[in-house]
Design a protein around this motif. Structure first.
Motif, PDB file in Angstrom:
ATOM      1  N   GLY A 130       0.792  -1.220   0.000  1.00 23.61           N
ATOM      2  CA  GLY A 130       0.000   0.000   0.000  1.00 23.61           C
ATOM      3  C   GLY A 130       0.825   1.270   0.000  1.00 23.61           C
ATOM      4  N   ASN A 131       2.138   1.166   0.169  1.00 23.26           N
ATOM      5  CA  ASN A 131       3.018   2.340   0.180  1.00 23.26           C
ATOM      6  C   ASN A 131       3.529   2.576  -1.244  1.00 23.26           C
ATOM      7  OD1 ASN A 131       5.091   4.229   0.473  1.00 23.26           O
ATOM      8  ND2 ASN A 131       5.768   3.398   2.435  1.00 23.26           N
ATOM      9  N   ALA A 132       2.886   3.477  -1.967  1.00 21.88           N
ATOM     10  CA  ALA A 132       3.215   3.709  -3.379  1.00 21.88           C
ATOM     11  C   ALA A 132       4.651   4.170  -3.562  1.00 21.88           C
ATOM     12  CB  ALA A 132       2.247   4.737  -3.969  1.00 21.88           C
ATOM     13  N   SER A 133       5.153   5.005  -2.652  1.00 20.88           N
ATOM     14  CA  SER A 133       6.523   5.516  -2.791  1.00 20.88           C
ATOM     15  C   SER A 133       7.537   4.394  -2.652  1.00 20.88           C
ATOM     16  CB  SER A 133       6.794   6.606  -1.750  1.00 20.88           C
ATOM     17  OG  SER A 133       6.787   6.068  -0.419  1.00 20.88           O
ATOM     18  N   LEU A 134       7.283   3.487  -1.732  1.00 25.78           N
ATOM     19  CA  LEU A 134       8.218   2.386  -1.521  1.00 25.78           C
ATOM     20  C   LEU A 134       8.136   1.380  -2.668  1.00 25.78           C
ATOM     21  CD1 LEU A 134      10.330   1.584   0.554  1.00 25.78           C
ATOM     22  CD2 LEU A 134       8.613   0.205   1.706  1.00 25.78           C
ATOM     23  N   VAL A 135       6.961   1.133  -3.155  1.00 27.98           N
ATOM     24  CA  VAL A 135       6.806   0.231  -4.299  1.00 27.98           C
ATOM     25  C   VAL A 135       7.565   0.781  -5.499  1.00 27.98           C
ATOM     26  CG1 VAL A 135       5.147  -0.667  -5.979  1.00 27.98           C
ATOM     27  CG2 VAL A 135       4.608  -0.757  -3.531  1.00 27.98           C
ATOM     28  N   LYS A 136       7.400   2.066  -5.792  1.00 32.03           N
ATOM     29  CA  LYS A 136       8.109   2.679  -6.922  1.00 32.03           C
ATOM     30  C   LYS A 136       9.617   2.588  -6.736  1.00 32.03           C
ATOM     31  CE  LYS A 136       8.686   7.054  -9.435  1.00 32.03           C
ATOM     32  NZ  LYS A 136      10.150   7.139  -9.246  1.00 32.03           N
ATOM     33  N   LEU A 137      10.079   2.866  -5.535  1.00 32.26           N
ATOM     34  CA  LEU A 137      11.516   2.873  -5.273  1.00 32.26           C
ATOM     35  C   LEU A 137      12.119   1.481  -5.441  1.00 32.26           C
ATOM     36  CD1 LEU A 137      13.653   5.002  -4.313  1.00 32.26           C
ATOM     37  CD2 LEU A 137      13.398   3.990  -2.047  1.00 32.26           C
ATOM     38  N   PHE A 138      11.491   0.481  -4.854  1.00 30.32           N
ATOM     39  CA  PHE A 138      12.046  -0.871  -4.950  1.00 30.32           C
ATOM     40  C   PHE A 138      11.891  -1.454  -6.351  1.00 30.32           C
ATOM     41  CE2 PHE A 138      11.738  -1.765  -0.103  1.00 30.32           C
ATOM     42  CZ  PHE A 138      12.908  -1.046   0.076  1.00 30.32           C
ATOM     43  N   GLN A 139      10.901  -0.994  -7.108  1.00 33.08           N
ATOM     44  CA  GLN A 139      10.830  -1.394  -8.519  1.00 33.08           C
ATOM     45  C   GLN A 139      12.025  -0.846  -9.295  1.00 33.08           C
ATOM     46  OE1 GLN A 139       6.890   0.007  -9.582  1.00 33.08           O
ATOM     47  NE2 GLN A 139       5.991  -2.042  -9.368  1.00 33.08           N
ATOM     48  N   GLU A 140      12.523   0.307  -8.900  1.00 31.21           N
ATOM     49  CA  GLU A 140      13.697   0.891  -9.549  1.00 31.21           C
ATOM     50  C   GLU A 140      14.975   0.152  -9.170  1.00 31.21           C
ATOM     51  OE1 GLU A 140      13.679   5.054  -8.638  1.00 31.21           O
ATOM     52  OE2 GLU A 140      11.865   5.454  -9.812  1.00 31.21           O
ATOM     53  N   ALA A 141      14.897  -0.683  -8.158  1.00 33.59           N
ATOM     54  CA  ALA A 141      16.021  -1.565  -7.816  1.00 33.59           C
ATOM     55  C   ALA A 141      15.874  -2.910  -8.504  1.00 33.59           C
ATOM     56  CB  ALA A 141      16.112  -1.752  -6.306  1.00 33.59           C
ATOM     57  N   ASP A 142      14.815  -3.116  -9.276  1.00 35.12           N
ATOM     58  CA  ASP A 142      14.591  -4.257 -10.166  1.00 35.12           C
ATOM     59  C   ASP A 142      14.819  -5.618  -9.508  1.00 35.12           C
ATOM     60  OD1 ASP A 142      13.832  -5.558 -12.409  1.00 35.12           O
ATOM     61  OD2 ASP A 142      15.429  -4.811 -13.698  1.00 35.12           O
ATOM     62  N   GLN A 143      13.780  -6.130  -8.869  1.00 34.65           N
ATOM     63  CA  GLN A 143      13.778  -7.447  -8.234  1.00 34.65           C
ATOM     64  C   GLN A 143      14.849  -7.577  -7.149  1.00 34.65           C
ATOM     65  OE1 GLN A 143      13.722 -10.649 -11.196  1.00 34.65           O
ATOM     66  NE2 GLN A 143      12.937  -9.221 -12.710  1.00 34.65           N
TER      67      GLN A 143
END
Length: 567
Positions: free
Chosen positions: A140-153
């Motif tokens: 539910g934390n959109a900022s954290l989801v976006k950030l960790f997606q930028e770290a790619d898996q």
């Protein structure tokens, strides 16, 4: 924290020479004697042919003989028409820079493989075990989801100093015992199955994996096994490993075990924990020792425990906080931006890899960062830390380390750990859950967004303070990463010549930049505070020569550039 003793055509002419003159002597061929009978036989044949070929007689003409020797000429390779392209616009040096010349850089990429590879999830984030209780760790934390997606898996590893001091696991809502102590900035946290389930929603959202550390500071194999049982059920195949204790080599001196703690104590307790965990989670590997002292590696390797699959070690190259023990290991920009720092990392990591390979174990570096020193220093939050992070991760992967975690915190950006790659918005100690990446996080993202591939052998010459890596990708393309650590305030652009293992039809690039080593909150990728532009959308490197095995172009100083060549 790290150990304070880190390992650093002509063939010879067969004809004889005249001994006196030095000239070649010609060998005389012996006369050939032809018997008279043979001569008469030949004449008879000639007479017969003459009679046969009298006027009016015809014969089929024999085909003309082929020339004595012919040379086949391969048809010229025909390339499809060159497509129209847009060229990448690099940022130049800051206005007024002295522009000191940099020796041209020559890179030769061979077809030979190094024997190691860069895989998705190799670069990850290490967090404190108490962060498992943080409600912001959720899908539910959109900022954290976006950030960790930028770290790619990425792999999210939970451990740190907190796990043996302030982390209390309970699956039955027990009250935290009084002997667990913390402070305002580092409170004691209880963690249970509901927390793991919440964290799993985040893992699913960003396609991440997880590695856990269990509390060894407060001896309790059964409690650790209970955590392992729930974790294995909740995370399933996303759970990569359990580590028993964090940096147990320090327990005897840092107050975790006031009565002292030896390697022998550790091995005995390791066995008890490993057996208890294996009984309830038999398919989950055990990693260890998670120590910063080399002396503890071999005892873990030799320990008779089940599911021993991973040798893990910690390393912070800047460990001499006051510069007294080793001035070259103090956290200064001059030390970070040096070839020596790169070479020291190679030496220490190769020592761990040698131990792991000899035992048939995978080797991880699950907790690392520039410095183990508390508080801020001149490398904190800087563009220099982003350059260092990218090179450190690529170097580790090329050597053979398969997982690396840069230690971080979910505390506030204001007043929180200054070396953390991520931090939360909000007032001091009042995080609002809006998580963002610091400069070093962009170094992580540059490496994480590279395509999976096998490392190719690379030879470099010149270029000043620069490091280059190349990958053979699954689609047949070649990726080349160039970490240009020359001073972005002083150094002119570097002329780069790359000899590739093929003749590329496309050559694209993405680039991380910053205005100076010391610049804070100024690192960008492709001009934005985000991950690299997707590969299919990247612009062409300026000066790209269509179909040429040799490419020449210029690179700005203080950058990390990833090139991709399709053939």
């Amino acid at each position: 924290m790290p150990s304070q003793d880190p390992p650093n055509e002509h063939l010879p002419d067969p004809r004889p020479e005249d001994a006196a003159t030095g000239t070649r002597r010609r060998k005389l061929r012996p006369a050939v004697v032809v018997p008279v009978v043979a001569v008469m036989a030949v004449m008879a044949v000639l007479v017969s042919l003459a009679l046969f070929l009298r006027p009016g007689t015809t014969v089929d003409a024999a085909p003309s003989p082929a020339p004595a020797s012919t040379t086949a000429t391969a048809p010229a390779k025909t390339l499809p028409p060159a497509p129209a392209v847009s060229y990448y616009q690099q940022a130049g040096p800051p206005a007024g820079s002295p522009l000191e010349a940099v020796e041209p850089l020559q890179i030769s990429v061979a077809k030979d493989l190094v024997g190691t590879r860069l895989a998705k999830g190799m670069v990850g984030i290490s967090l404190e075990a108490t962060d498992l209780a943080d409600p912001s760790l959720s899908s539910g934390n959109a900022s954290l989801v976006k950030l960790f997606q930028e770290a790619d898996q990425p792999v999210l590893r939970f451990g740190g100093n907190a796990v043996d001091r302030r982390f209390f696991w309970t699956s039955t809502n027990e009250v935290v015992p009084s002997n667990y102590t913390g402070d305002k900035a580092h409170p004691v946290r209880a963690v249970g199955p509901a927390d793991l389930a919440r964290v799993n929603t985040l893992l699913d959202a960003v396609d991440a994996k997880i590695a856990l550390t269990v509390d060894l500071g407060h001896y309790g194999p059964d409690r650790a096994a209970d955590m392992a049982k729930h974790a294995a059920q909740i995370f399933g195949p996303r759970l990569l490993s359990f580590t028993i204790g964090n940096e147990p080599n320090g327990f005897g001196t840092n107050g975790v075990r006031p009565g002292g703690y030896t390697i022998e104590n550790y091995v005995a307790e390791l066995k008890a924990y490993a057996n208890a965990i294996n009984a309830v989670a038999p398919n989950v590997p055990i990693s260890g020792p998670g120590a910063y002292d080399q002396k503890w590696w071999q005892p873990f390797i030799d320990a008779d425990i089940p599911q021993k699959k991973i040798l893990s070690f910690h390393y912070y190259p800047m460990y001499s906080c006051d510069g007294v023990v080793d001035p070259l290991a103090s956290p200064t920009i001059a030390n970070v931006m040096s070839r020596l720092m790169h070479e020291r990392a190679v030496d220490y990591q190769q020592a761990a890899l040698a131990a792991g390979r000899a035992a048939g174990l995978e080797t991880w570096l699950p907790e690392t960062g520039i410095a183990a020193c508390p508080g801020s220093n001149e490398t904190s939050r800087t563009h220099a830390s982003a350059l260092w992070t990218a090179d450190y991760a690529l170097n580790a992967a090329q050597l053979g380390i398969t997982r690396i975690g840069f230690h971080s915190s979910l505390l506030t950006c204001k007043g929180g750990p200054p070396m953390s790659a991520v931090c939360s918005g909000g007032a001091y100690l009042k995080p609002d859950g809006k998580v963002s990446g610091r400069a070093n996080f962009f170094g992580i993202s540059m490496v994480a967004e590279m395509a999976e591939g096998k490392f190719l052998k690379v030879n470099t010459k010149g270029g000043g303070l620069v490091f280059a890596y190349a990958l053979q990708n699954a689609d047949g393309s070649t990726s080349v990463a160039i970490v240009n650590e020359n001073d972005p305030e002083k150094s002119a652009q570097t002329e780069v010549t790359i000899k590739l293992p093929g003749e590329p039809l496309t050559g694209t690039m993405t680039q991380m930049t910053g205005p100076s080593y010391a610049a804070e909150d100024s690192t960008v990728i492709d001009g934005a505070k985000s991950e690299p532009v997707p590969l299919a959308e990247r612009a062409t490197v300026e000066g790209f020569k269509y179909g040429s095995q040799t490419q020449t172009f210029k690179l700005t100083a203080g950058t990390v550039t990833v090139l991709n060549f399709q053939y």
